[in-house]
Design a protein around this motif. Structure first.
Motif, PDB file in Angstrom:
ATOM      1  N   ILE A  98       0.830  -1.211   0.000  1.00  0.00           N
ATOM      2  CA  ILE A  98       0.000   0.000   0.000  1.00  0.00           C
ATOM      3  C   ILE A  98       0.866   1.263   0.000  1.00  0.00           C
ATOM      4  O   ILE A  98       0.598   2.200  -0.766  1.00  0.00           O
ATOM      5  CB  ILE A  98      -0.979  -0.012   1.189  1.00  0.00           C
ATOM      6  CG1 ILE A  98      -2.068  -1.062   0.958  1.00  0.00           C
ATOM      7  CG2 ILE A  98      -1.610   1.366   1.398  1.00  0.00           C
ATOM      8  CD1 ILE A  98      -2.959  -0.799  -0.240  1.00  0.00           C
ATOM      9  N   SER A 102       0.656   4.040  -2.847  1.00  0.00           N
ATOM     10  CA  SER A 102       0.340   5.417  -2.476  1.00  0.00           C
ATOM     11  C   SER A 102       1.323   6.391  -3.116  1.00  0.00           C
ATOM     12  O   SER A 102       0.942   7.451  -3.623  1.00  0.00           O
ATOM     13  CB  SER A 102       0.371   5.570  -0.951  1.00  0.00           C
ATOM     14  OG  SER A 102       0.108   6.908  -0.583  1.00  0.00           O
ATOM     15  N   TYR A 109      -6.266   7.238   0.142  1.00  0.00           N
ATOM     16  CA  TYR A 109      -7.099   6.104   0.551  1.00  0.00           C
ATOM     17  C   TYR A 109      -7.170   5.084  -0.583  1.00  0.00           C
ATOM     18  O   TYR A 109      -7.166   5.446  -1.768  1.00  0.00           O
ATOM     19  CB  TYR A 109      -8.517   6.552   0.902  1.00  0.00           C
ATOM     20  CG  TYR A 109      -8.591   7.550   2.029  1.00  0.00           C
ATOM     21  CD1 TYR A 109      -8.529   7.131   3.361  1.00  0.00           C
ATOM     22  CD2 TYR A 109      -8.736   8.909   1.766  1.00  0.00           C
ATOM     23  CE1 TYR A 109      -8.597   8.048   4.405  1.00  0.00           C
ATOM     24  CE2 TYR A 109      -8.801   9.829   2.789  1.00  0.00           C
ATOM     25  CZ  TYR A 109      -8.731   9.394   4.106  1.00  0.00           C
ATOM     26  OH  TYR A 109      -8.791  10.309   5.133  1.00  0.00           O
ATOM     27  N   GLU A 112     -10.344  -1.731  -1.371  1.00  0.00           N
ATOM     28  CA  GLU A 112     -10.118  -3.092  -1.863  1.00  0.00           C
ATOM     29  C   GLU A 112     -11.420  -3.864  -1.746  1.00  0.00           C
ATOM     30  O   GLU A 112     -12.209  -3.629  -0.821  1.00  0.00           O
ATOM     31  CB  GLU A 112      -9.039  -3.797  -1.041  1.00  0.00           C
ATOM     32  CG  GLU A 112      -7.649  -3.192  -1.198  1.00  0.00           C
ATOM     33  CD  GLU A 112      -6.598  -3.962  -0.411  1.00  0.00           C
ATOM     34  OE1 GLU A 112      -5.438  -3.957  -0.829  1.00  0.00           O
ATOM     35  OE2 GLU A 112      -6.956  -4.560   0.632  1.00  0.00           O
ATOM     36  N   GLN A 127     -12.881  -3.110   1.950  1.00  0.00           N
ATOM     37  CA  GLN A 127     -12.008  -2.514   2.948  1.00  0.00           C
ATOM     38  C   GLN A 127     -11.595  -1.115   2.506  1.00  0.00           C
ATOM     39  O   GLN A 127     -11.340  -0.886   1.322  1.00  0.00           O
ATOM     40  CB  GLN A 127     -10.732  -3.337   3.122  1.00  0.00           C
ATOM     41  CG  GLN A 127     -10.923  -4.741   3.640  1.00  0.00           C
ATOM     42  CD  GLN A 127      -9.572  -5.433   3.780  1.00  0.00           C
ATOM     43  OE1 GLN A 127      -8.871  -5.241   4.767  1.00  0.00           O
ATOM     44  NE2 GLN A 127      -9.218  -6.217   2.783  1.00  0.00           N
ATOM     45  N   ILE A 129      -8.603   1.575   3.264  1.00  0.00           N
ATOM     46  CA  ILE A 129      -7.276   1.599   3.872  1.00  0.00           C
ATOM     47  C   ILE A 129      -6.700   3.011   3.818  1.00  0.00           C
ATOM     48  O   ILE A 129      -6.768   3.683   2.781  1.00  0.00           O
ATOM     49  CB  ILE A 129      -6.337   0.619   3.138  1.00  0.00           C
ATOM     50  CG1 ILE A 129      -6.885  -0.805   3.260  1.00  0.00           C
ATOM     51  CG2 ILE A 129      -4.918   0.694   3.686  1.00  0.00           C
ATOM     52  CD1 ILE A 129      -6.210  -1.802   2.360  1.00  0.00           C
ATOM     53  N   ASP A 130      -6.166   3.445   4.970  1.00  0.00           N
ATOM     54  CA  ASP A 130      -5.460   4.725   5.042  1.00  0.00           C
ATOM     55  C   ASP A 130      -4.065   4.509   4.466  1.00  0.00           C
ATOM     56  O   ASP A 130      -3.249   3.776   5.024  1.00  0.00           O
ATOM     57  CB  ASP A 130      -5.373   5.184   6.497  1.00  0.00           C
ATOM     58  CG  ASP A 130      -4.744   6.563   6.624  1.00  0.00           C
ATOM     59  OD1 ASP A 130      -4.004   6.970   5.709  1.00  0.00           O
ATOM     60  OD2 ASP A 130      -4.969   7.229   7.655  1.00  0.00           O
ATOM     61  N   ASP A 134      -0.886   2.739   6.202  1.00  0.00           N
ATOM     62  CA  ASP A 134      -1.196   1.357   5.825  1.00  0.00           C
ATOM     63  C   ASP A 134      -2.080   0.681   6.871  1.00  0.00           C
ATOM     64  O   ASP A 134      -1.856  -0.475   7.242  1.00  0.00           O
ATOM     65  CB  ASP A 134       0.100   0.561   5.627  1.00  0.00           C
ATOM     66  CG  ASP A 134      -0.144  -0.746   4.862  1.00  0.00           C
ATOM     67  OD1 ASP A 134      -1.269  -0.952   4.369  1.00  0.00           O
ATOM     68  OD2 ASP A 134       0.793  -1.567   4.783  1.00  0.00           O
ATOM     69  N   GLU A 135      -3.101   1.397   7.325  1.00  0.00           N
ATOM     70  CA  GLU A 135      -4.024   0.847   8.324  1.00  0.00           C
ATOM     71  C   GLU A 135      -5.429   0.749   7.750  1.00  0.00           C
ATOM     72  O   GLU A 135      -5.871   1.634   7.017  1.00  0.00           O
ATOM     73  CB  GLU A 135      -4.064   1.723   9.586  1.00  0.00           C
ATOM     74  CG  GLU A 135      -2.811   1.623  10.439  1.00  0.00           C
ATOM     75  CD  GLU A 135      -2.948   2.430  11.728  1.00  0.00           C
ATOM     76  OE1 GLU A 135      -4.015   3.061  11.917  1.00  0.00           O
ATOM     77  OE2 GLU A 135      -1.991   2.432  12.525  1.00  0.00           O
ATOM     78  N   GLN A 136      -6.106  -0.328   8.123  1.00  0.00           N
ATOM     79  CA  GLN A 136      -7.503  -0.482   7.713  1.00  0.00           C
ATOM     80  C   GLN A 136      -8.370   0.436   8.566  1.00  0.00           C
ATOM     81  O   GLN A 136      -8.384   0.358   9.774  1.00  0.00           O
ATOM     82  CB  GLN A 136      -7.932  -1.936   7.899  1.00  0.00           C
ATOM     83  CG  GLN A 136      -9.386  -2.184   7.512  1.00  0.00           C
ATOM     84  CD  GLN A 136      -9.783  -3.632   7.716  1.00  0.00           C
ATOM     85  OE1 GLN A 136      -9.305  -4.513   7.032  1.00  0.00           O
ATOM     86  NE2 GLN A 136     -10.640  -3.884   8.692  1.00  0.00           N
ATOM     87  N   SER A 139     -14.075  -1.723   7.394  1.00  0.00           N
ATOM     88  CA  SER A 139     -14.289  -2.956   6.639  1.00  0.00           C
ATOM     89  C   SER A 139     -15.732  -3.386   6.801  1.00  0.00           C
ATOM     90  O   SER A 139     -16.329  -3.199   7.870  1.00  0.00           O
ATOM     91  CB  SER A 139     -13.347  -4.058   7.146  1.00  0.00           C
ATOM     92  OG  SER A 139     -13.594  -5.266   6.459  1.00  0.00           O
TER      93      SER A 139
END
Length: 566
Positions: A98, A102, A109, A112, A127, A129-130, A134-136, A139
């Protein structure tokens, strides 16, 4: 006998199918999935290709359609900048983290998705994702009946918009919630049609039309399907001297508008219909209406730049739309869409005399897509403007020609540079290729070159053939309603030796403004216009043309500095 050299038609079948139609369809695909990102704005999203969880490969087009519908909903929200499908598609089979994605796509953002259609049910996992850490962020798993597919698409878009605090206006809500058809069989045919269009060939267009027509048989009120048929017919007829699908284009466009005159696809069909009719003022209005539906569409901006450089020549308006397209260009490595956008800006700057700045942006264009032949020969002309070395320009253009010997645009550029070098035998060598290609493919392109072709033929002693091309040019000049009409008529009278009339029309042209730099650069070395140089008013008239150009250049410089382009 004709000097047009004999060549095997098979050589040009490749151009017809691969180059002409593929280029047209590429532009078509770009309108729907146009580059829509402005990286400094935080609400920027890339929707990655959805994964088909089923072993059934026939599920693929359905999952692609689901992903694209969700992406399309994002594109209707002005507060969200979304990366085009064509840009992210190349990452489907590549392993990228990710953070790497990015950096490459310049978005904050990622969405997925994975799922499948099982009988009459849809299973989907989404999902958000930031990209920065790289954080969800969010979801959700969905299990919906197939009949609720449109509600599912709307729900996903709204949920994600809420998560990133995007503002959705009431009009945007209405567009997102609009259900295209209640008939799921029709929708299935429609998704299959969209999949065929991705083939970027004339055959793909025809197969797509076939599927859209099946969709209409299931639901005669399906406006999207009518609109896509109209658009497909437009691209099948593009550049053809004899239009085969005018009636079909009009009928399907009319039906799409009758069913839903505010639908984005209907508005696009309308804009392209006016392009087909060569009613460019109406096309401009229609394209501007499309922007109200897809506010960040670079495809629309690029279409407007095409109009103002080719059909309603205005260097100022061309420059303005090129800048606006540039502002909304997706910043994605190797992106053909970004390359086109940078090319437009480079060309617009060059046309207004900002050569050094044009060089900066054409280099960017080639970095995004080294295979962009338009940018390749644009760069040759920029270098020519810097050193005015016609021999070097010729060598560069010949190298471009060798990359693809079936491109009529490159062929005419090579022919033209030989014309300026007064190498008429080689100029004819390439003009004859262009003429044959236009004949064998029934193309309606480059009517303004007929004066140069006539001049070249005259220099080679082919007076009778020259007269035919000169007459064609006169008819073109008479019908020309652009700012270049008087200049074209001046060239005609210079060609037939009527110096007084040639100067009269040149004086009329000298009252215009907003013409392009290439005219100023080549003017005194143009073999046709030199026929007027013996007239006592020639030098003064040419100087007036130059002075008016540079006065406009200084006026535009203030605007460009304010926009931060230079």
């Amino acid at each position: 006998g004709s000097l047009v050299e004999e060549q095997k038609p098979a050589k040009f079948v490749k151009f017809s199918i691969v180059s002409a139609v593929a280029t047209a369809v590429l532009l078509f695909v770009l309108f729907k999935y146009a580059p829509n990102e402005q990286p400094q704005i935080p609400k920027s999203i890339a929707v990655l290709p959805f994964i088909n969880d089923s072993n059934d490969s026939t599920n693929v087009y359905f999952m692609n359609g689901l992903m694209e519908a969700i992406l399309d909903n994002f594109q209707k929200i002005e507060d969200i900048k979304v990366t085009s499908r064509t840009t992210v598609e190349k990452y489907r089979d590549l392993s990228r983290s990710i953070p790497e994605l990015s950096r490459e796509l310049n978005v904050n953002y990622f969405v997925e998705g994975s799922g499948q259609k099982v009988g009459e049910q849809i299973l989907l996992k989404i999902q958000l994702i930031d990209a920065n850490n790289d954080e969800q962020l969010w979801s959700q798993s969905y299990k919906r009946e197939l009949k609720d597919v449109f509600l599912l698409q709307t729900e996903v878009a709204k949920n994600i918009a809420d998560e990133i605090d995007a503002i959705i206006t009431p009009d945007e809500y209405e567009r997102i919630e609009r259900i295209p058809t209640q008939n799921l069989v029709a929708y299935d045919y429609y998704l299959k049609g969209l999949e065929f269009l991705k083939e970027e060939t004339g055959e793909g267009l025809l197969l797509g039309i076939e599927q859209f027509k099946k969709a209409i048989l299931e639901d005669g009120q399906f406006a999207n399907a009518y609109a896509y048929i109209a658009v497909s017919y437009y691209y099948l007829d593009l550049f053809q001297a004899e239009k085969k699908y005018s009636e079909e284009l009009k009928n399907y466009m009319d039906k799409a508008l009758l069913l839903d005159e505010s639908l984005g696809e209907s508005l696009i069909a309308k804009a392209l219909y006016y392009m087909h009719l060569e009613e460019y003022d109406q096309a401009v209005t229609a394209f501007e209406n499309v922007l109200s539906y897809y506010p960040h569409s670079s495809w629309v901006r690029n279409s407007l730049t095409d109009i103002y450089t080719t059909y309603l020549p205005s260097t100022e308006k061309y420059l303005d739309h090129a800048i606006q397209g540039f502002k909304f260009a997706v910043i994605a490595e190797d992106s053909p869409a970004a390359s086109i956008t940078y090319l437009h800006l480079s060309n617009a700057l060059a046309q207004t005399g900002f050569i050094e700045e044009a060089e900066t942006y054409v280099k960017e264009s080639l970095e995004y897509n080294p295979q962009n032949i338009y940018s390749d020969y644009m760069y040759a002309y920029i270098r020519l403007a810097q050193d005015y070395n016609l021999e070097n320009a010729k060598e560069s253009l010949l190298q471009t020609f060798e990359r693809d010997t079936t491109r009529p645009d490159v062929i005419q550029e090579v022919a033209k540079i030989y014309y300026y070098l007064e190498d008429y035998e080689n100029s004819w060598k390439y003009y004859s290729k262009l003429i044959y290609m236009k004949y064998i493919l029934d193309l309606d392109i480059y009517p303004g070159e007929d004066a140069k072709i006539a001049f070249v033929l005259n220099q080679l002693g082919e007076k009778e053939e020259a007269e035919t091309f000169l007459q064609n040019f006169f008819e073109y000049a008479e019908k020309n309603e652009s700012i270049y009409r008087e200049l074209s008529l001046s060239a005609y009278y210079a060609s037939v030796g009527d110096i007084e009339k040639g100067i009269e029309h040149l004086k009329n042209f000298s009252k215009e403004e907003d013409y392009h730099y290439w005219l100023v650069l080549f003017f005194e070395d143009d073999p046709i216009m030199r026929q007027l140089s013996s007239h006592p008013d020639f030098e003064e008239t040419v100087q007036r043309i130059k002075d008016r150009f540079w006065a406009k250049h200084e006026e535009l410089k203030i605007m460009l500095e304010k926009e931060g382009v230079i």
